[in-house]
Design a protein around this motif. Structure first.
Motif, PDB file in Angstrom:
ATOM      1  N   GLU A  47      58.670   4.122  -0.435  1.00 28.57           N
ATOM      2  CA  GLU A  47      57.410   3.766   0.042  1.00 28.57           C
ATOM      3  C   GLU A  47      56.474   4.661   0.110  1.00 28.57           C
ATOM      4  N   ALA A  48      57.048   5.875   0.604  1.00 29.94           N
ATOM      5  CA  ALA A  48      56.168   7.022   0.485  1.00 29.94           C
ATOM      6  C   ALA A  48      55.401   7.362  -0.725  1.00 29.94           C
ATOM      7  N   ALA A  49      56.236   7.344  -2.056  1.00 26.96           N
ATOM      8  CA  ALA A  49      55.904   7.576  -3.098  1.00 26.96           C
ATOM      9  C   ALA A  49      54.722   6.714  -3.561  1.00 26.96           C
ATOM     10  N   PHE A  50      55.066   5.361  -3.193  1.00 20.51           N
ATOM     11  CA  PHE A  50      53.925   4.285  -3.414  1.00 20.51           C
ATOM     12  C   PHE A  50      52.474   4.363  -2.582  1.00 20.51           C
ATOM     13  N   THR A  51      52.751   4.924  -1.639  1.00 23.32           N
ATOM     14  CA  THR A  51      51.535   5.349  -0.893  1.00 23.32           C
ATOM     15  C   THR A  51      50.892   6.495  -1.304  1.00 23.32           C
ATOM     16  N   VAL A  52      51.542   7.716  -1.700  1.00 23.09           N
ATOM     17  CA  VAL A  52      50.816   8.918  -1.951  1.00 23.09           C
ATOM     18  C   VAL A  52      50.282   9.220  -3.480  1.00 23.09           C
ATOM     19  N   LEU A  53      51.329   8.482  -4.215  1.00 26.55           N
ATOM     20  CA  LEU A  53      51.087   9.002  -5.804  1.00 26.55           C
ATOM     21  C   LEU A  53      49.556   8.134  -6.350  1.00 26.55           C
ATOM     22  N   PRO A  54      49.135   7.147  -5.703  1.00 25.26           N
ATOM     23  CA  PRO A  54      47.871   6.384  -6.287  1.00 25.26           C
ATOM     24  C   PRO A  54      46.824   7.136  -5.615  1.00 25.26           C
ATOM     25  N   GLN A  55      46.873   7.801  -4.534  1.00 28.77           N
ATOM     26  CA  GLN A  55      45.944   8.574  -4.113  1.00 28.77           C
ATOM     27  C   GLN A  55      45.634   9.687  -5.119  1.00 28.77           C
ATOM     28  N   ALA A  56      46.544  10.317  -5.551  1.00 26.16           N
ATOM     29  CA  ALA A  56      46.344  11.531  -6.470  1.00 26.16           C
ATOM     30  C   ALA A  56      45.735  10.987  -7.915  1.00 26.16           C
ATOM     31  N   ARG A  57      45.886   9.822  -8.188  1.00 27.95           N
ATOM     32  CA  ARG A  57      45.260   9.321  -9.434  1.00 27.95           C
ATOM     33  C   ARG A  57      44.096   9.033  -9.118  1.00 27.95           C
ATOM     34  N   THR A  58      43.782   8.383  -7.880  1.00 28.32           N
ATOM     35  CA  THR A  58      42.342   8.187  -7.405  1.00 28.32           C
ATOM     36  C   THR A  58      41.349   9.469  -7.536  1.00 28.32           C
ATOM     37  N   ALA A  59      42.058  10.379  -6.958  1.00 32.90           N
ATOM     38  CA  ALA A  59      41.223  11.786  -6.939  1.00 32.90           C
ATOM     39  C   ALA A  59      41.287  12.357  -8.150  1.00 32.90           C
ATOM     40  N   GLY A  60      42.114  12.094  -9.422  1.00 30.71           N
ATOM     41  CA  GLY A  60      42.186  12.840 -10.445  1.00 30.71           C
ATOM     42  C   GLY A  60      42.817  14.022 -10.493  1.00 30.71           C
ATOM     43  N   ILE A  61      43.705  14.367  -9.674  1.00 32.35           N
ATOM     44  CA  ILE A  61      44.560  15.399  -9.548  1.00 32.35           C
ATOM     45  C   ILE A  61      46.102  15.074 -10.043  1.00 32.35           C
ATOM     46  N   PRO A  62      46.770  16.219 -10.419  1.00 29.56           N
ATOM     47  CA  PRO A  62      48.358  16.016 -10.883  1.00 29.56           C
ATOM     48  C   PRO A  62      48.925  15.455  -9.680  1.00 29.56           C
ATOM     49  N   SER A  63      50.066  14.902 -10.071  1.00 23.05           N
ATOM     50  CA  SER A  63      51.058  14.321  -9.239  1.00 23.05           C
ATOM     51  C   SER A  63      52.563  14.489 -10.061  1.00 23.05           C
ATOM     52  N   VAL A  64      53.301  14.809  -9.209  1.00 25.96           N
ATOM     53  CA  VAL A  64      54.896  15.042  -9.749  1.00 25.96           C
ATOM     54  C   VAL A  64      55.822  14.026  -8.895  1.00 25.96           C
ATOM     55  N   LEU A  65      56.428  13.232  -9.608  1.00 19.76           N
ATOM     56  CA  LEU A  65      57.458  12.360  -8.985  1.00 19.76           C
ATOM     57  C   LEU A  65      59.158  12.887  -9.377  1.00 19.76           C
ATOM     58  N   ASP A  66      59.729  13.291  -8.549  1.00 19.33           N
ATOM     59  CA  ASP A  66      61.075  13.724  -8.773  1.00 19.33           C
ATOM     60  C   ASP A  66      61.854  12.348  -8.734  1.00 19.33           C
ATOM     61  N   ALA A  67      62.359  12.000 -10.120  1.00 18.32           N
ATOM     62  CA  ALA A  67      63.260  10.894 -10.048  1.00 18.32           C
ATOM     63  C   ALA A  67      64.513  11.389 -10.132  1.00 18.32           C
ATOM     64  N   ASP A  68      65.221  12.065  -9.299  1.00 17.85           N
ATOM     65  CA  ASP A  68      66.479  12.491  -9.440  1.00 17.85           C
ATOM     66  C   ASP A  68      67.765  11.505  -9.396  1.00 17.85           C
ATOM     67  N   ARG A  69      67.454  10.286  -9.133  1.00 12.32           N
ATOM     68  CA  ARG A  69      68.319   9.002  -9.420  1.00 12.32           C
ATOM     69  C   ARG A  69      67.534   7.796  -9.976  1.00 12.32           C
ATOM     70  N   ARG A  70      67.966   6.910 -10.509  1.00 14.60           N
ATOM     71  CA  ARG A  70      67.028   5.896 -10.920  1.00 14.60           C
ATOM     72  C   ARG A  70      66.365   5.045  -9.878  1.00 14.60           C
ATOM     73  N   PRO A  71      64.995   4.918 -10.202  1.00 13.18           N
ATOM     74  CA  PRO A  71      64.438   4.197  -8.956  1.00 13.18           C
ATOM     75  C   PRO A  71      64.773   2.698  -8.607  1.00 13.18           C
ATOM     76  N   THR A  72      64.550   2.473  -7.556  1.00 12.65           N
ATOM     77  CA  THR A  72      65.067   1.108  -7.142  1.00 12.65           C
ATOM     78  C   THR A  72      63.771   0.305  -7.463  1.00 12.65           C
ATOM     79  N   ARG A  73      62.656   0.833  -7.482  1.00 11.85           N
ATOM     80  CA  ARG A  73      61.426   0.022  -8.148  1.00 11.85           C
ATOM     81  C   ARG A  73      61.057   0.948  -9.267  1.00 11.85           C
ATOM     82  N   PRO A  74      61.554   0.295 -10.561  1.00 13.94           N
ATOM     83  CA  PRO A  74      61.108   1.406 -11.473  1.00 13.94           C
ATOM     84  C   PRO A  74      59.612   1.566 -11.734  1.00 13.94           C
ATOM     85  N   GLU A  75      58.734   0.693 -11.440  1.00 12.62           N
ATOM     86  CA  GLU A  75      57.432   0.639 -11.771  1.00 12.62           C
ATOM     87  C   GLU A  75      56.766   2.022 -10.857  1.00 12.62           C
ATOM     88  N   VAL A  76      57.398   2.606 -10.077  1.00 14.08           N
ATOM     89  CA  VAL A  76      57.058   3.834  -9.530  1.00 14.08           C
ATOM     90  C   VAL A  76      56.669   4.989 -10.530  1.00 14.08           C
TER      91      VAL A  76
END
Length: 296
Positions: free
Chosen positions: A141-170
Motif C-alpha cells: 500500500e505504501a508503494a502505491f502511495t509514494v511511487l506515483p508522487q515520484a513520477r508526478t515530480a519527475g524524480i527517480p524511484s526504485v522499487l525493491d521487488a524482492d518477491r513477486r508482487p501481490t499486485r503486479p501493477e506496482v
C-alpha cells in the motif's frame, strides 16, 4: 545533500553466527550473536544515509521494546523518523537470522498480521521533499502511495521487488525496478536471468534490473540485457546485501549517475556489506565505497 524518502518495512534482527545452517530439530550453539535493525526499507534507508544522503523513513512499528531499539539505531545513522508511525497495541516486526561461515543466511521473520496497512497519513508532497523515492513490496500500500508522487515530480524511484508482487501493477509505477532472482523467475517462469529480464521488459516503459548474488546484476539498457559483474570479496554475512544494493542504486540515481555507473556503485556497496558480520553493521560509508571502487 541528496534527499531520499524510503517507504516500507523495518525490523529488528537477532543474528546468530553458526558453523552450519540448521537442518534438524536439535540444539545449536552460536559462535557469535548480535542485534541489528533490518527490514528492506529500514536497511535501504541506512544504506542511503551512510552513502551521504539525507533520508526520511516512512514505516510502521508497534509500541514495544523492539520499536524503541529500531528508532534509536535509525536516528543514530542520521535518519529522520518523523514519519515512522507507532501503532498502539501492535507488535513490531522481528527476525531470527542464522549465518553460516560462507555468509549465507536463513531468516525466520514475524510481522504482525493485523498491523494497519492504511496510508492516509502519508504526506502528498513527497516529490518536493526528495530527489528520489524508494519503496518495496512488503508494504504494498505504501508503494502505491509514494511511487506515483515520484513520477508526478519527475524524480527517480526504485522499487525493491524482492518477491513477486501481490499486485503486479506496482511494477509499472517505479522508474527503476530491482528484482531478486527468485521474484523475476516467479514472475516470468524463465530460469535464465537475462532472458527473463528481457521478457519482462518487452512492454515496460521503465528500467528493469535483477540482482544475481555473487554473479552481480543484470539491467536493461537500449533494449538489451547488460551484465555488471560482482566484486570479488571474502563474504562473511550476506544479510542485507540486497537492501544495500537497492539503497545504493537509489542514491546513485538521485545523484544523476548514468545507469551503468549506478549499478556498479550498487554492486560495490553490496559487496562491502558482505565483508562484515552483523547485517546492516557492514553497510559502507561513502569514503570507503569510493576508495573500494577506485581500487577495483
Amino acid at each position: 545533500m541528496t534527499r531520499i524518502v524510503c517507504a516500507g518495512i523495518t525490523t529488528l534482527d537477532y543474528i546468530y553466527q553458526l558453523d552450519a545452517i540448521p537442518t534438524a530439530p536439535v540444539k545449536y550453539r552460536s559462535r557469535h550473536m548480535t542485534m541489528s535493525g533490518g527490514g528492506l526499507a529500514g536497511n535501504a534507508a541506512t544504506a542511503c544515509a551512510r552513502l551521504g544522503a539525507r533520508v526520511s523513513l516512512i514505516s510502521r512499528l508497534g509500541d514495544d521494546a523492539p520499536a524503541a531499539a529500531m528508532r534509536d539505531e535509525l536516528v543514530a545513522d542520521g535518519i529522520d523518523c518523523a514519519l515512522v508511525r507507532t501503532c498502539p497495541g501492535h507488535r513490531s516486526p522481528v527476525s531470527a537470522v542464522m549465518v553460516d561461515p560462507a555468509g549465507e543466511r536463513m531468516v525466520v521473520s514475524y510481522s504482525d498480521p493485523d498491523m494497519p496497512a492504511g496510508t492516509d497519513w502519508i504526506p502528498d508532497d513527497l516529490g518536493r521533499r526528495a530527489d528520489a523515492i524508494y519503496a518495496e513490496t512488503r508494504w504494498i500500500e505504501a508503494a502505491f502511495t509514494v511511487l506515483p508522487q515520484a513520477r508526478t515530480a519527475g524524480i527517480p524511484s526504485v522499487l525493491d521487488a524482492d518477491r513477486r508482487p501481490t499486485r503486479p501493477e506496482v511494477v509499472s509505477l517505479a522508474s527503476h525496478v530491482g528484482f531478486s532472482e527468485t521474484a523475476l523467475r516467479d514472475l516470468t517462469g524463465i530460469d535464465d536471468l537475462p532472458t527473463a529480464l528481457a521478457h519482462a521488459a518487452r512492454e515496460a516503459a521503465n528500467v528493469l534490473l535483477v540482482t544475481d548474488g555473487p554473479r552481480g546484476a543484470w539491467y536493461m539498457e537500449d533494449g538489451k540485457a547488460r551484465h555488471a559483474p560482482a566484486f570479488a570479496v571474502a563474504a562473511v554475512d550476506t544479510l542485507g546485501a540486497g537492501d544495500t544494493w537497492h539503497g545504493a542504486l537509489t542514491v546513485a540515481l538521485a545523484e544523476g549517475q548514468p545507469l551503468a555507473s549506478a549499478v556498479r556503485f550498487a554492486n560495490g556497496a553490496a559487496a562491502l556489506k558482505c565483508t562484515v558480520f552483523g547485517g546492516r553493521k557492514g553497510m559502507p560509508e561513502r569514503d570507503r565505497l569510493e576508495a573500494f571502487l577506485r581500487g577495483a
